[in-house]
Design a protein around this motif. Structure first.
Motif, PDB file in Angstrom:
ATOM      1  N   TRP A   1      -1.409  -1.620   4.204  1.00 50.96           N
ATOM      2  CA  TRP A   1      -2.394  -1.343   3.147  1.00 50.96           C
ATOM      3  C   TRP A   1      -2.422   0.150   2.856  1.00 50.96           C
ATOM      4  CZ3 TRP A   1      -2.924  -5.109   6.719  1.00 50.96           C
ATOM      5  CH2 TRP A   1      -3.323  -6.388   6.288  1.00 50.96           C
ATOM      6  N   LEU A   2      -2.518   0.485   1.589  1.00 50.46           N
ATOM      7  CA  LEU A   2      -2.741   1.870   1.172  1.00 50.46           C
ATOM      8  C   LEU A   2      -4.238   2.084   1.046  1.00 50.46           C
ATOM      9  CD1 LEU A   2      -1.587   4.593   0.168  1.00 50.46           C
ATOM     10  CD2 LEU A   2      -1.667   3.654  -2.144  1.00 50.46           C
ATOM     11  N   LEU A   3      -4.774   3.090   1.756  1.00 54.92           N
ATOM     12  CA  LEU A   3      -6.215   3.333   1.781  1.00 54.92           C
ATOM     13  C   LEU A   3      -6.614   4.372   0.739  1.00 54.92           C
ATOM     14  CD1 LEU A   3      -6.743   3.377   5.654  1.00 54.92           C
ATOM     15  CD2 LEU A   3      -6.578   1.431   4.090  1.00 54.92           C
ATOM     16  N   SER A   4      -7.900   4.446   0.481  1.00 60.15           N
ATOM     17  CA  SER A   4      -8.392   5.328  -0.578  1.00 60.15           C
ATOM     18  C   SER A   4      -8.208   6.802  -0.261  1.00 60.15           C
ATOM     19  CB  SER A   4      -9.878   5.047  -0.848  1.00 60.15           C
ATOM     20  OG  SER A   4     -10.643   5.258   0.329  1.00 60.15           O
ATOM     21  N   ASP A   5      -7.995   7.167   1.023  1.00 58.70           N
ATOM     22  CA  ASP A   5      -7.761   8.570   1.367  1.00 58.70           C
ATOM     23  C   ASP A   5      -6.287   8.936   1.313  1.00 58.70           C
ATOM     24  OD1 ASP A   5      -6.750   7.295   3.576  1.00 58.70           O
ATOM     25  OD2 ASP A   5      -8.134   8.188   5.028  1.00 58.70           O
ATOM     26  N   GLY A   6      -5.434   8.018   0.840  1.00 63.44           N
ATOM     27  CA  GLY A   6      -4.012   8.295   0.730  1.00 63.44           C
ATOM     28  C   GLY A   6      -3.191   7.907   1.943  1.00 63.44           C
ATOM     29  N   SER A   7      -3.835   7.520   3.035  1.00 63.82           N
ATOM     30  CA  SER A   7      -3.116   7.113   4.242  1.00 63.82           C
ATOM     31  C   SER A   7      -2.780   5.627   4.176  1.00 63.82           C
ATOM     32  CB  SER A   7      -3.955   7.406   5.494  1.00 63.82           C
ATOM     33  OG  SER A   7      -5.136   6.630   5.496  1.00 63.82           O
ATOM     34  N   ALA A   8      -1.952   5.178   5.124  1.00 63.67           N
ATOM     35  CA  ALA A   8      -1.565   3.769   5.192  1.00 63.67           C
ATOM     36  C   ALA A   8      -1.927   3.205   6.559  1.00 63.67           C
ATOM     37  CB  ALA A   8      -0.071   3.610   4.933  1.00 63.67           C
ATOM     38  N   LEU A   9      -2.261   1.931   6.588  1.00 65.00           N
ATOM     39  CA  LEU A   9      -2.597   1.248   7.839  1.00 65.00           C
ATOM     40  C   LEU A   9      -1.797  -0.047   7.902  1.00 65.00           C
ATOM     41  CD1 LEU A   9      -6.135   0.906   9.392  1.00 65.00           C
ATOM     42  CD2 LEU A   9      -4.471  -0.933   9.551  1.00 65.00           C
ATOM     43  N   THR A  10      -1.128  -0.282   9.055  1.00 64.51           N
ATOM     44  CA  THR A  10      -0.265  -1.457   9.223  1.00 64.51           C
ATOM     45  C   THR A  10      -0.806  -2.385  10.297  1.00 64.51           C
ATOM     46  OG1 THR A  10       1.737  -0.295   8.503  1.00 64.51           O
ATOM     47  CG2 THR A  10       2.049  -2.225   9.905  1.00 64.51           C
ATOM     48  N   LEU A  11      -0.795  -3.675  10.019  1.00 65.14           N
ATOM     49  CA  LEU A  11      -1.063  -4.710  11.006  1.00 65.14           C
ATOM     50  C   LEU A  11       0.204  -5.542  11.169  1.00 65.14           C
ATOM     51  CD1 LEU A  11      -4.638  -6.005  10.062  1.00 65.14           C
ATOM     52  CD2 LEU A  11      -4.013  -4.350  11.819  1.00 65.14           C
ATOM     53  N   TRP A  12       0.448  -5.988  12.402  1.00 61.76           N
ATOM     54  CA  TRP A  12       1.638  -6.780  12.714  1.00 61.76           C
ATOM     55  C   TRP A  12       1.218  -8.215  12.991  1.00 61.76           C
ATOM     56  CZ3 TRP A  12       6.323  -4.446  12.259  1.00 61.76           C
ATOM     57  CH2 TRP A  12       6.316  -3.039  12.211  1.00 61.76           C
ATOM     58  N   GLU A  13       1.855  -9.142  12.289  1.00 61.91           N
ATOM     59  CA  GLU A  13       1.544 -10.556  12.458  1.00 61.91           C
ATOM     60  C   GLU A  13       2.678 -11.258  13.202  1.00 61.91           C
ATOM     61  OE1 GLU A  13       0.096 -14.430   9.842  1.00 61.91           O
ATOM     62  OE2 GLU A  13       1.281 -12.840   8.884  1.00 61.91           O
ATOM     63  N   LEU A  14       2.323 -11.987  14.235  1.00 59.53           N
ATOM     64  CA  LEU A  14       3.266 -12.786  15.005  1.00 59.53           C
ATOM     65  C   LEU A  14       3.023 -14.256  14.675  1.00 59.53           C
ATOM     66  CD1 LEU A  14       5.374 -13.153  17.279  1.00 59.53           C
ATOM     67  CD2 LEU A  14       3.466 -13.099  18.908  1.00 59.53           C
TER      68      LEU A  14
END
Length: 248
Positions: free
Chosen positions: A72-85
């Motif tokens: 996901w691209l966040l509103s502060d310009g950073s990115a956050l990743t989740l890993w799905e198994l």
């Protein structure tokens, strides 16, 4: 080799989900979603865009395992990743879903699966990239921003204020920032005449940024305070010049 269900990349291409809908669907099917840190979920509340891709896969003797990268691209310009198994505990069983914050947790969970160690494993590069989205120009504060926009437009006294379409667009604002704009001054006009220009920047749910420009002044026949709102900085500054000329 057959895969008994669609890949996450295919789902993302077929379904025009919002970032919030995609997160809700991911957490809704994950057996361990309750283990995610609260702070992680809070950050994802302000996501602007998302992307999913198949990261790796492992198939053998009716057992399968796939891992997906959800970013996901966040509103502060950073990115956050989740890993799905995603895996099936026994041949022919329905797939089970788990979600993890980092790859180390993902590897530990993968090592516990009952898959033969000699089964082939392949890893895919990232096939779908997030479309380039400029980092927000402002430091936004999540607040009752839609109501702030409504009140700002309501107190504007100029007849050429932003139209109803702009007002409707701003009902999806969820964060905003107010800054005073300086730069080229308007001519002084009457002694004691006061002008101030403010930018009200709004961040919308779809990631767009919309600014309204507020002119506060006392360039009125009786010197009373007046508020005007314009859709662009140029329009606001032209109005300041025009008001100053009328009362000089």
């Amino acid at each position: 080799m057959s895969v008994p269900y669609e890949t996450a990349a295919h789902e993302a291409a077929e379904s025009p989900e919002t970032p919030e809908e995609h997160l809700a669907r991911l957490l809704g099917r994950a057996l361990n979603s309750f283990e995610l840190p609260d702070e992680c979920v809070r950050r994802l509340d302000c996501a602007l865009a998302h992307d999913s891709s198949l990261h790796s896969a492992h198939h053998s003797a009716g057992l399968h395992r796939e891992t997906y990268r959800h970013t996901w691209l966040l509103s502060d310009g950073s990115a956050l990743t989740l890993w799905e198994l995603v895996h099936n505990p026994t041949p022919g069983a329905e797939p089970q879903h788990e979600v993890y914050v980092d790859e180390e947790e993902l590897r530990a969970a993968t090592a516990r699966l009952p898959l033969p160690t000699d089964a082939p494993d392949f890893e895919l590069p990232v096939l779908v990239q997030l479309a380039p989205i400029p980092a927000p120009r402002h430091v936004y504060v999540p607040d009752d921003s839609a109501d702030h926009a409504r009140r700002l437009l309501r107190r504007a006294e100029n007849t050429d204020r932003p139209d109803a379409d702009t007002a409707a667009l701003l009902t999806s604002a969820f964060a905003h920032q107010i800054t005073q704009a300086f730069g080229r001054p308007c001519r002084a006009g009457r002694i004691g005449l006061g002008f101030a220009l403010y930018e009200h920047a709004f961040l919308l749910r779809d990631g767009r940024e919309v600014s309204l420009w507020e002119v506060e002044h006392t360039a009125t026949p009786d010197g009373r305070h007046m508020c005007e709102v314009y859709p662009t900085e140029d329009a606001a500054r032209e109005a300041m010049e025009r008001r100053a000329a009328q009362v000089s």
